[in-house]
Design a protein around this motif. Structure first.
Motif, PDB file in Angstrom:
ATOM      1  N   VAL A  80       0.809  -1.218   0.000  1.00  0.00           N
ATOM      2  CA  VAL A  80       0.000   0.000   0.000  1.00  0.00           C
ATOM      3  C   VAL A  80       0.843   1.269   0.000  1.00  0.00           C
ATOM      4  O   VAL A  80       0.301   2.369  -0.152  1.00  0.00           O
ATOM      5  CB  VAL A  80      -0.968   0.028   1.203  1.00  0.00           C
ATOM      6  N   SER A  81       2.155   1.157   0.174  1.00  0.00           N
ATOM      7  CA  SER A  81       3.006   2.346   0.220  1.00  0.00           C
ATOM      8  C   SER A  81       3.524   2.740  -1.149  1.00  0.00           C
ATOM      9  O   SER A  81       4.197   3.747  -1.289  1.00  0.00           O
ATOM     10  CB  SER A  81       4.198   2.105   1.164  1.00  0.00           C
ATOM     11  N   THR A  82       3.233   1.945  -2.185  1.00  0.00           N
ATOM     12  CA  THR A  82       3.737   2.260  -3.522  1.00  0.00           C
ATOM     13  C   THR A  82       2.585   2.613  -4.443  1.00  0.00           C
ATOM     14  O   THR A  82       1.427   2.303  -4.191  1.00  0.00           O
ATOM     15  CB  THR A  82       4.504   1.062  -4.119  1.00  0.00           C
ATOM     16  N   THR A  83       2.925   3.273  -5.555  1.00  0.00           N
ATOM     17  CA  THR A  83       1.921   3.602  -6.557  1.00  0.00           C
ATOM     18  C   THR A  83       1.398   2.321  -7.202  1.00  0.00           C
ATOM     19  O   THR A  83       2.141   1.378  -7.430  1.00  0.00           O
ATOM     20  CB  THR A  83       2.536   4.521  -7.622  1.00  0.00           C
ATOM     21  N   LEU A  84       0.122   2.316  -7.524  1.00  0.00           N
ATOM     22  CA  LEU A  84      -0.511   1.104  -8.004  1.00  0.00           C
ATOM     23  C   LEU A  84      -0.212   0.834  -9.479  1.00  0.00           C
ATOM     24  O   LEU A  84      -0.187   1.746 -10.295  1.00  0.00           O
ATOM     25  CB  LEU A  84      -2.033   1.207  -7.826  1.00  0.00           C
ATOM     26  N   ASP A  85       0.000  -0.440  -9.813  1.00  0.00           N
ATOM     27  CA  ASP A  85       0.091  -0.905 -11.193  1.00  0.00           C
ATOM     28  C   ASP A  85      -1.135  -1.751 -11.500  1.00  0.00           C
ATOM     29  O   ASP A  85      -1.655  -2.453 -10.625  1.00  0.00           O
ATOM     30  CB  ASP A  85       1.355  -1.750 -11.409  1.00  0.00           C
TER      31      ASP A  85
END
Length: 362
Positions: A80-85
């Protein structure tokens, strides 16, 4: 006329807003999209239960019908801490109508362009329920390699390489189709100065629609920073901005960071426009010789210092892992050490790495 129907498809605002909300809530595993009349419309959305692999094999497989074509926007990101792909999956079963087979097969790029091609590093298509497994999706990434004879490390390397190549190709070849745009002359001149290390190490830009035929990315401001603490004072609280920043890392070295700031109170249409345009801006900067070691996204000015500090630490750690004589950060870089008090209710600030990965040299 099927070709006419494809050409006239529009994106329903409910779908656009749901996709944007999914980026922010980070709870949604996939959205199902149907063509209703001449509109790409939201059919349903499903929240995350397990990992991407588990939800792909169970929730997604169960949601697809043997006689109905549909698009699925499937989130592959568990952290949840990264941008979604996302995967853009086209489900066109043999049992659906011939007209739907042709319509859905020809409308995939329309959907991708309307939402922003950069969100979708990979596509996948299925015709049979047996296609809808995580294993078969991964096999589609190997492109000619037999996964049965590869080691786990080799499979991971091939998957990572394939994703990076696909993403790089989309940034260069399809991102320009997201929104037709140009860089203003003064902005391009400042980006050249930024590249050459003369005149500025901070450039801020945004999009304008004054030219009705083409969006224009324009210069907001530029600076030659000597103090890299309290960068929030240079970030707008109300307007979406792209920023490029050169920050000190190790010894005499500097690293370039691309930042996208999009405050919560920015209108949804502007959020989608800037998000769709981001890949094109990065590609244009690369075309004039800029290289970004990291990219970040923030939603308020007071997130930028912690986000950049986290990226500096990541760059230094990555460099030190290859150099046992690593001397640590430069004196300027060492000064970027403060951490601001968190806003009430916000918790720990986490930087979000953009889906547009830097082409790091190893």
């Amino acid at each position: 006329n099927i070709e006419m129907a494809r050409a006239n498809l529009s994106l329903d605002e409910v779908l656009r807003n749901a996709f944007l909300s999914a980026q922010e809530s980070r709870r949604i595993r996939f959205l199902l999209v149907k063509i209703v009349g001449e509109t790409l419309s939201l059919h349903s959305e499903v929240e995350k239960i397990g990992s991407a692999q588990e939800d792909f094999d169970t929730q997604l497989a169960d949601a697809l019908q043997e006689t109905e074509a549909i698009f699925a926007l499937f989130c592959t990101t568990d952290d949840v801490s990264t941008t979604l792909d996302w995967i853009l999956l086209s489900w066109v079963p043999d049992g659906c109508r011939v007209r739907d087979k042709m319509l859905y097969s020809s409308s995939r790029e329309d959907l991708k362009r309307n939402l922003g091609a950069g969100y979708f590093p990979t596509d996948y298509a299925g015709n049979y329920k047996s296609d809808i497994t995580w294993e078969n999706y991964l096999k589609s990434l190997y492109k000619g390699f037999d996964p049965e004879i590869l080691t786990e490390t080799e499979r991971l390397l091939i998957e990572e390489k394939t994703l990076t190549q696909t993403e790089s190709h989309q940034v260069r070849s399809t991102a320009m189709g997201v929104l037709p745009f140009e860089l203003s002359a003064d902005l391009e001149a400042k980006l050249v100065e930024f590249r050459d290390g003369t005149g500025c190490n901070w450039v801020s830009m945004t999009i304008t629609t004054e030219n009705v035929a083409m969006e224009t990315i324009v210069l907001v401001d530029h600076r030659q920073l000597t103090d890299f603490n309290s960068l929030d004072q240079y970030v707008s609280k109300d307007e979406a901005r792209f920023m490029v920043i050169k920050v000190p890392t190790m010894m005499s070295e500097v690293s370039s960071i691309f930042a996208f700031s999009c405050p919560e109170n920015v209108p949804i249409r502007m959020k989608m426009t800037m998000s769709s345009c981001k890949a094109s801006v990065i590609a244009a900067a690369q075309a004039i010789g800029l290289r970004f070691e990291r990219t970040i996204e923030i939603r308020s000015p007071d997130e930028i210092d912690d986000a950049i500090y986290a990226e500096i630490n990541a760059i230094i750690s990555s460099s030190c892992s290859y150099d046992s004589q690593c001397a640590g950060p430069s004196s300027a870089g060492a000064n970027i050490t403060h951490s601001k008090p968190q806003r009430p209710g916000k918790g720990t600030t986490k930087s979000r790495v953009s889906k547009f990965k830097a082409d790091l040299e190893i």
